[in-house]
Design a protein around this motif. Structure first.
Motif, short mmCIF file in Angstrom:
data_model
loop_
_atom_site.label_atom_id
_atom_site.label_comp_id
_atom_site.label_asym_id
_atom_site.label_seq_id
_atom_site.Cartn_x
_atom_site.Cartn_y
_atom_site.Cartn_z
N TYR A 105 7.21 -18.69 -0.65
CA TYR A 105 7.92 -17.42 -0.67
C TYR A 105 7.08 -16.39 0.07
CZ TYR A 105 10.24 -19.56 -4.74
OH TYR A 105 10.92 -20.40 -5.58
N PHE A 106 7.72 -15.39 0.64
CA PHE A 106 6.98 -14.23 1.11
C PHE A 106 6.79 -13.29 -0.07
CE2 PHE A 106 8.45 -15.69 5.27
CZ PHE A 106 7.28 -15.54 6.01
N SER A 107 5.72 -12.52 0.00
CA SER A 107 5.34 -11.65 -1.12
C SER A 107 5.56 -10.19 -0.76
CB SER A 107 3.88 -11.89 -1.48
OG SER A 107 3.46 -10.99 -2.49
N TRP A 108 6.00 -9.43 -1.73
CA TRP A 108 6.11 -7.99 -1.49
C TRP A 108 4.71 -7.38 -1.36
CZ3 TRP A 108 8.39 -3.95 0.24
CH2 TRP A 108 7.93 -2.68 -0.10
N GLN A 109 3.75 -7.90 -2.14
CA GLN A 109 2.40 -7.35 -2.12
C GLN A 109 1.38 -8.45 -2.31
OE1 GLN A 109 0.71 -5.07 -0.93
NE2 GLN A 109 0.68 -3.32 -2.32
N ALA A 110 0.32 -8.42 -1.50
CA ALA A 110 -0.78 -9.38 -1.67
C ALA A 110 -1.48 -9.11 -2.99
CB ALA A 110 -1.75 -9.26 -0.51
N SER A 111 -2.24 -10.10 -3.46
CA SER A 111 -2.85 -9.98 -4.77
C SER A 111 -3.92 -8.89 -4.82
CB SER A 111 -3.46 -11.32 -5.20
OG SER A 111 -4.42 -11.76 -4.25
N SER A 112 -4.53 -8.55 -3.69
CA SER A 112 -5.51 -7.46 -3.65
C SER A 112 -5.56 -6.87 -2.25
CB SER A 112 -6.89 -7.94 -4.08
OG SER A 112 -7.48 -8.72 -3.06
N ALA A 113 -6.08 -5.67 -2.15
CA ALA A 113 -6.15 -5.00 -0.85
C ALA A 113 -7.07 -5.73 0.11
CB ALA A 113 -6.63 -3.56 -1.05
N GLN A 114 -8.09 -6.44 -0.42
CA GLN A 114 -9.04 -7.14 0.46
C GLN A 114 -8.37 -8.26 1.24
OE1 GLN A 114 -9.88 -6.08 -2.65
NE2 GLN A 114 -11.27 -4.50 -1.89
N TYR A 115 -7.33 -8.84 0.71
CA TYR A 115 -6.64 -9.93 1.39
C TYR A 115 -5.48 -9.45 2.26
CZ TYR A 115 -8.91 -12.61 -2.37
OH TYR A 115 -9.82 -13.15 -3.25
N ALA A 116 -5.09 -8.20 2.11
CA ALA A 116 -3.84 -7.74 2.69
C ALA A 116 -3.93 -7.48 4.18
CB ALA A 116 -3.39 -6.46 1.98
N ASN A 117 -2.85 -7.77 4.88
CA ASN A 117 -2.72 -7.46 6.29
C ASN A 117 -2.73 -5.94 6.47
OD1 ASN A 117 -1.61 -7.05 8.95
ND2 ASN A 117 -0.70 -9.08 8.84
N PRO A 118 -3.57 -5.40 7.36
CA PRO A 118 -3.60 -3.94 7.54
C PRO A 118 -2.23 -3.35 7.88
CG PRO A 118 -5.49 -4.94 8.62
CD PRO A 118 -4.61 -6.07 8.17
N LEU A 119 -1.38 -4.11 8.57
CA LEU A 119 -0.06 -3.61 8.92
C LEU A 119 0.82 -3.40 7.70
CD1 LEU A 119 0.73 -5.73 12.11
CD2 LEU A 119 0.42 -3.26 12.01
N ALA A 120 0.49 -4.06 6.60
CA ALA A 120 1.31 -3.92 5.40
C ALA A 120 1.04 -2.59 4.69
CB ALA A 120 1.02 -5.07 4.44
N ASN A 121 -0.08 -1.95 5.04
CA ASN A 121 -0.45 -0.67 4.42
C ASN A 121 -0.41 -0.79 2.89
OD1 ASN A 121 -1.07 1.99 3.92
ND2 ASN A 121 0.35 2.80 5.47
N TYR A 122 -1.37 -1.50 2.37
CA TYR A 122 -1.40 -1.85 0.95
C TYR A 122 -1.18 -0.66 0.01
CZ TYR A 122 -2.88 -4.41 -3.24
OH TYR A 122 -2.93 -5.00 -4.47
N PRO A 123 -1.89 0.45 0.16
CA PRO A 123 -1.66 1.57 -0.77
C PRO A 123 -0.24 2.11 -0.70
CG PRO A 123 -3.72 1.86 0.43
CD PRO A 123 -2.99 0.74 1.11
N ALA A 124 0.33 2.17 0.51
CA ALA A 124 1.69 2.68 0.64
C ALA A 124 2.70 1.78 -0.06
CB ALA A 124 2.05 2.83 2.12
#
Length: 640
Positions: free
Chosen positions: A528-547
């Motif tokens: 599945y694709f995820s709405w949000q990665a499990s933590s900001a450290q793993y997240a794609n910068p384009l996803a803009n984790y805090p936003a």
């Protein structure tokens, strides 16, 4: 490069990895069939004895005069150094080190993504090109699909095979800059250093990290324009390209080392600016095609877009203190101490010592720069460089041993080249000179025995070194443990039911669904694709984790079902069509959230809490599965 050496180098780089993979696959399969009771010392006993067998194999490779026998023994012996202890250590689990917890969670998720589809995609987010270099995961995922093995299970054998291949590749590069026997010693030292410094936990980083020391020697030769200049430049560029698509930090560090070597060449007048620029141009041209395969899609997608990167917002304990392996009372510590002495003593007279010394100096400079980076609220993840430092120092021990053997041969009466008697005229029917020298030089035998002891000593410490990440008993995708047990009180015991529920309600392939889940393991095992990665450290910068986290919290404030649906429709990113909530005792629905508060280790944040009434609409179907509530929007918008 003479034709015979060119042929040998080609074999090392092509046939060697094939043999390494075969050794890793065979070793893993054999270990899984051995009767090793969990919690017993049987695995430790087998590891120690296995280390002795590996040491004997490598010694045979050194003392065998016929290359047709010595070379395959070398490949197999090097591959067995990581394959034997890790296969035995993980014999009672289908998982690799640390299972699907911590960093392994997103790694298995990445492998799962590419086992499902060859399309280049982010491991978590829909509609985004990957940011984290994807080559290792793509190859592993496609190999898992080809073999018909689930990605999470393939992770173990693929990781062990990667470590085995890395040992052979390190040997291949070392053989280009020194004799093959010294190359074997350097590759053994490098592999032992990697095992001791937890490189096995990140095999795709070690794949090129282990190559940095011999790459530095090649780089210094490039600066000085010695040997086959053009072929060397292309090879250096290809290694950098491989680093660019497997681990960005190793690419940057290797570039840092090569830059320092180039500056050293200018300062010592070994090179001039124009030839150096030509060399740099060839290296970059060779590295660029591989680099662009991964980075061009990301760079195009990020042009003018807001990004948020927290990948370097992590300060591990091992990255907080400088590594001093030469002071440790271990086999690796002895190697590093000998290597340190030799590098310092020969820095000005040996190309190899100079390159290794610069590599080590750059490693410690990286630690210093990482500490300084804390003032800017980030780090350089210095702990990733510790294995490279240890490998460079341990490789220096091979130079020290070779010098001891050489001095004995030239200074002791009765040995070749000594003052006892003149060297006799060679007999063409006699054994090759190298073999005669070794048999008549007891120092070489002593060094071989000490090296074998070091191999055994270091290999048998693997279970202790990796005890923290050992035989994981994580739940499998069907919600059972490796022993077949299942505790309904455990959240992951419901994994099988969760997937069946989602797939049944959506009627779509997992790759066409975006899920916001309170259970991250579900997203690890299923593509599945995820709405949000499990933590900001793993997240794609384009996803803009805090936003994304802020948007999730805004959805909780919707006035009713219609407003929630409108907010989902108006989301700038593809909104989830499936929610997997945790149910609270009072009936509320929750999704966990995290925040990047570096350097504060606490990343906890209030959960996003939804009122169940927000889903009282025909657009939503609800099913309760164990402690979870599954809300599926029907029909949900598919991911193209």
């Amino acid at each position: 490069m003479p034709g015979s050496r060119r042929l040998a180098a080609t074999a090392d780089l092509t046939l060697g990895p094939v043999v390494a993979v075969a050794v890793a696959v065979f070793g893993t399969a054999l270990a899984e069939r051995l009767p090793i009771p969990a919690g017993s010392n049987v695995a430790l006993a087998l590891t120690a004895s296995g280390g002795a067998v590996v040491a004997a194999l490598l010694a045979a490779a050194v003392w065998t005069a016929r290359p047709v026998i010595a070379v395959p023994l070398t490949w197999a012996g090097l591959a067995a150094i990581p394959a034997v202890p890790l296969s035995l250590f993980l014999a009672n689990t289908p998982h690799y080190l640390f299972g699907v917890s911590g960093d392994q969670q997103f790694r298995v998720q990445f492998l799962t993504r590419f086992a499902d589809s060859a399309r280049l995609a982010d491991f978590a987010y829909a509609d985004l090109p990957p940011y984290y270099p994807a080559a290792w995961f793509w190859v592993g995922g496609r190999a898992a699909a080809l073999a018909g093995v689930d990605a999470w299970e393939f992770h173990k054998v693929f990781s062990i095979a990667t470590l085995a291949v890395t040992a052979v590749l390190a040997y291949a590069l070392w053989a280009l800059v020194t004799t093959r026997r010294r190359a074997l010693g350097a590759a053994v030292a490098t592999t032992l250093a990697g095992l001791a410094t937890l490189a096995a936990y990140t095999p795709y980083s070690w794949l090129t990290g282990a190559l940095v020391p011999p790459l530095a020697v090649l780089g210094l030769r490039l600066v000085r324009r010695t040997g086959s200049w053009l072929r060397t430049a292309v090879l250096v560029g290809l290694v950098l390209g491989l680093a660019a698509v497997t681990h960005t930090q190793i690419l940057i560090f290797a570039g840092f080392v090569l830059t320092v070597l180039a500056a050293d060449g200018l300062l010592t007048r070994w090179t001039r600016p124009v030839p150096l620029l030509v060399t740099v141009g060839v290296v970059l041209a060779a590295a660029l095609p591989l680099t662009l395969v991964h980075w061009l899609p990301y760079l195009l997608a990020s042009a003018g877009e807001p990004t948020y990167s927290a990948g370097q917002h992590f300060l591990a304990e091992s990255g907080s203190r400088w590594p001093l392996p030469m002071l440790e009372a271990t086999a690796l510590g002895g190697l590093c101490l000998a290597g340190t002495v030799w590098i310092v003593a020969r820095f000005g007279r040996s190309t190899v010592a100079r390159a290794l010394g610069v590599t080590v100096a750059c490693g410690y400079a990286w630690y210093l720069l990482s500490t300084l980076a804390l003032t800017a609220g980030t780090t350089l993840l210095a702990f990733r460089i510790e294995p490279v430092i240890a490998a460079a120092l341990a490789s220096g021990a091979v130079g020290a041993a070779a010098e001891v053997v050489h001095r004995f041969r030239t200074n002791v009466p009765g040995s070749d080249g000594g003052a006892g008697r003149p060297t006799p005229t060679p007999d063409p029917r006699a054994r090759p000179r190298g073999e005669r020298d070794r048999r008549r030089n007891p120092t070489a035998a002593v060094v071989t025995v000490l090296a074998a002891v070091a191999v055994v000593a270091q290999v048998q410490t693997v279970p202790e070194t990796y005890e923290w990440a050992g035989a994981a008993q994580d739940y499998r995708p069907d919600g059972t443990k490796p022993d077949g047990s299942r505790d309904p009180g455990d959240a992951n015991a419901w994994l099988g039911e969760l997937r069946a529920t989602i797939d049944g309600l959506t009627g779509r392939a997992p790759r066409e669904v975006v899920v916001a889940s309170a259970n991250q393991t579900l997203l690890t095992y299923t593509p599945y694709f995820s709405w949000q990665a499990s933590s900001a450290q793993y997240a794609n910068p384009l996803a803009n984790y805090p936003a994304r986290t802020d948007e999730l919290r805004r959805w909780t404030t919707a006035a009713g079902p219609a407003q929630l649906l409108g907010a989902l429709e108006g989301s700038p990113a593809r909104a989830p069509s499936v929610f997997v909530f945790s149910r609270t005792p009072d009936g509320l629905l929750q999704l966990p959230t995290t925040e990047d508060r570096f350097p504060d280790p606490d990343s906890g944040a209030p959960a996003a809490t939804f009122a169940p009434q927000l889903f009282d609409d025909p657009a939503w179907q609800r099913r309760d599965v164990g402690p979870y509530a599954v809300l599926v929007r029907v029909p949900g918008p598919p991911v193209p």
